[in-house]
Enzyme design. Structure first.
Site, mmCIF file in Angstrom:
data_model
loop_
_atom_site.group_PDB
_atom_site.id
_atom_site.type_symbol
_atom_site.label_atom_id
_atom_site.label_comp_id
_atom_site.label_asym_id
_atom_site.label_seq_id
_atom_site.Cartn_x
_atom_site.Cartn_y
_atom_site.Cartn_z
ATOM 1 N N SER A 125 0.846 -1.193 0.000
ATOM 2 C CA SER A 125 0.000 0.000 0.000
ATOM 3 C C SER A 125 0.881 1.243 0.000
ATOM 4 O O SER A 125 1.806 1.355 0.812
ATOM 5 C CB SER A 125 -0.919 0.010 1.225
ATOM 6 O OG SER A 125 -1.625 1.239 1.316
ATOM 7 N N GLY A 149 4.113 3.990 3.331
ATOM 8 C CA GLY A 149 3.789 2.764 2.616
ATOM 9 C C GLY A 149 3.834 1.593 3.581
ATOM 10 O O GLY A 149 4.300 1.725 4.720
ATOM 11 N N LYS A 150 3.338 0.451 3.153
ATOM 12 C CA LYS A 150 3.438 -0.761 3.959
ATOM 13 C C LYS A 150 3.147 -1.946 3.060
ATOM 14 O O LYS A 150 2.371 -1.861 2.111
ATOM 15 C CB LYS A 150 2.424 -0.757 5.109
ATOM 16 C CG LYS A 150 2.871 -1.609 6.303
ATOM 17 C CD LYS A 150 3.928 -0.878 7.106
ATOM 18 C CE LYS A 150 4.329 -1.647 8.357
ATOM 19 N NZ LYS A 150 5.197 -0.833 9.235
ATOM 20 N N GLY A 151 3.775 -3.067 3.384
ATOM 21 C CA GLY A 151 3.548 -4.267 2.595
ATOM 22 C C GLY A 151 3.529 -5.497 3.465
ATOM 23 O O GLY A 151 3.879 -5.464 4.647
#
Length: 419
Positions: A60, A105-107
C-alpha cells in the site's frame, strides 16, 4: 485481544478525531484518509519438494505529498489488505510527526515463516521483490523490515532489485545489514525511541523514571530493546515481559538480558527460571505498574481491557495497539497514552538516516546516529506536548495527529492538484 476491529477504520477514526482541531477542508481530509494505490499480487513459488505454493501479497502506498513512500514489510498469517492500508497510513502521520521527508507505505505477505525453509523464504521474498520492482526505488518507495522480517529479507530484496535493474541502489530498502549498506544503530532504533519517549514523558509528567515499575507486552525486537534500555539507561524496574507463550513476572525486577538469552535458546519466555510466576498476556496488560509498553500487534488493548488497565502511563511500541474505544476509555480515566506515531518512530527515523547515508555513500558512527535520533524524538515530543497544552485536544494521540495532519495538508496544498 480484539480481533474484530478493522485497523483501517481505526486509522480513519483517529484522523477524524484530530481533524476537528485542524483547519483542513473536508475534501482534502478525505484524500488524507485513503491510500493512493494498493498492489495486491499472487506469488507462485516452488517449494523444496518441487510443488508450487501460492501466496497473497500486498503493498500500500498511502500518501507521497512529503516525500517517497516509506514503510515495512511483514510476514504473518493475518496480513490483510485493510491491515497494510492502515499501517501505510500510520506511516504517513508517523513521518510527519517526527518531521522527516517521507510519505507512507506498507507491505506484507500472508505467510507463517516458521513453516518454511530458508531457501523457500528466499524464493518467496525474491518473487515478492520482482512484483514490487515497478513500484519501489530510492526516489519512489523504500521498504524496510517489520513483523517477522529483518536484515536478511531486506538484503534479498535489495539484491533482486539491483540485479533486475542492473545497477547498485542500496537506498532501495532500509534495515539492511551494515555490510550491505545498513546503518549503525538501526536494529535498536525502535526500542530506543520508545525509551526516549518514556524518559521525556516521565519528565513532562513530573514523575521519576528511575523509581518506575514497567511491564512490556511483546518481546520481539522493539519490546526487548525498549525493556533493556529502560532498565539500563533510565534505571527503571522492568517487572514483567511477555511473548506469544505468555508473560513472566518478577516483582523485584527481571534480568532483561538473561530473559532474552532464555528466549533465544528456547524460542519462548515461558519456563524462564528467573521469574517468580507466569501470567497471561491479559494479566500483564492489567498489572499495577507505572509504565505499560504494548509492543506486540495492533488491537491488543480493547475497551474491556482498557477498563482494567492499572498503569499510569502507556508508551506504544507497537503500531495501533489500542482500539479507538480503548483510547476513549483511557482518556476518560486520565491514563497518559503517548502514541505509536511518536514512540516507535525511531525505526523509520534511523531508516531515513540509512537512506541519507546510502545516497551520499558516506556512513555515520553509531554515536552520531543515536545523537541525531535523540534530537529528532525530543523535538517531536516537545512539539506534541506544546500542541497538547495550546489546544483543546483530549489526549496526546490527538495532539500528534493535529501536528501531522497540518504538515501533510500543507505539503499537499503547496503542491496543488494534478491534473
Amino acid at each position: 485481544m480484539s480481533g474484530d476491529v478493522n485497523p483501517f477504520e481505526s486509522l480513519q477514526e483517529q484522523i477524524d478525531d484530530a481533524a476537528a482541531y485542524v483547519d483542513v477542508d473536508s475534501d482534502v481530509l478525505e484524500r488524507l484518509k485513503r491510500p493512493e494505490r494498493v498492489l495486491e499480487t499472487t506469488l507462485s513459488v516452488e517449494m523444496d519438494d518441487g510443488s508450487i505454493e501460492v501466496f497473497t501479497a500486498f503493498r500500500s502506498q498511502f500518501n507521497g505529498d512529503r516525500g517517497p513512500y516509506k514503510g515495512g514489510i511483514r510476514y504473518h498469517p493475518n496480513v490483510s489488505r485493510d491491515e497494510v492500508k492502515a499501517l501505510s497510513g500510520w506511516m504517513v502521520y508517523k513521518c510527519a510527526t517526527v518531521d522527516i521527508p517521507y510519505g507512507g507505505g506498507k507491505g506484507g505477505i500472508v505467510i507463517d515463516p516458521r513453516e518454511y525453509s530458508l531457501s523457500e523464504l528466499e524464493r518467496v521474498t525474491r518473487s515478492y521483490a520482482k512484483e514490487l520492482r515497478p513500484l519501489i526505488g530510492p526516489d519512489r518507495d523504500i521498504p524496510a523490515p517489520d513483523v517477522n522480517t529483518g536484515q536478511r529479507e531486506m538484503n534479498w530484496i535489495k539484491d533482486t532489485y539491483e540485479t533486475l535493474e542492473n545497477t547498485t541502489a542500496p537506498g532501495t530498502v532500509t534495515g539492511k545489514a551494515p555490510t550491505s549498506g545498513g546503518s549503525a544503530g538501526r536494529v535498536e532504533a525502535t526500542g530506543r525511541s520508545v525509551m526516549l519517549t518514556a524518559r521525556e514523558a516521565f519528565e513532562f509528567l513530573g514523575k521519576t523514571a528511575s523509581e518506575a515499575t514497567v511491564a512490556v507486552q511483546g518481546f520481539g525486537n522493539a519490546g526487548s530493546v525498549a525493556a533493556r534500555l529502560i532498565d539500563e539507561e533510565l534505571g527503571a524496574n522492568v517487572v514483567a515481559v511477555s511473548d506469544s507463550s505468555g508473560a513472566i513476572h518478577q516483582p523485584d525486577g527481571l534480568d532483561v538480558a538473561d530473559a532474552k538469552d532464555h528466549k533465544k535458546e528456547t524460542g519462548q519466555l515461558a519456563g524462564y527460571p528467573g521469574a517468580s510466576e507466569e501470567l497471561t498476556n491479559e494479566e500483564l496488560l492489567t498489572m499495577d505498574v507505572d509504565l505499560l509498553i504494548p509492543a506486540a500487534l495492533e488491537n491488543a488493548i480493547d475497551r474491556e481491557i482498557a477498563q482494567r488497565v492499572s498503569a499510569d502511563v502507556i508508551v506504544e511500541a507497537a503500531n495501533g495497539p489500542l482500539t479507538p474505544n480503548a483510547d476513549d476509555v483511557l482518556t476518560d480515566r486520565d491514563v497518559a497514552v503517548f502514541p505509536d506515531i511518536l514512540a516507535n518512530a525511531g525505526g523509520v527515523t534511523v531508516s531515513y538516516f540509512e537512506w541519507v547515508q546510502n545516497r551520499q555513500r558516506f556512513y555515520w558512527t553509531e554515536q552520531r546516529v543515536n545523537e541525531e535520533l535523540e534530537r529528532v524524538v525530543t523535538e517531536a515530543f516537545d512539539t506534541l506536548t506544546d500542541t497538547y497544552e495550546e489546544t483543546d485536544v483530549p489526549n496526546y494521540r490527538t495532539a500528534a495527529y493535529v501536528t501531522a495532519i497540518e504538515r501533510v495538508a500543507n505539503a499537499a496544498d503547496e503542491a496543488g492538484v494534478f491534473p
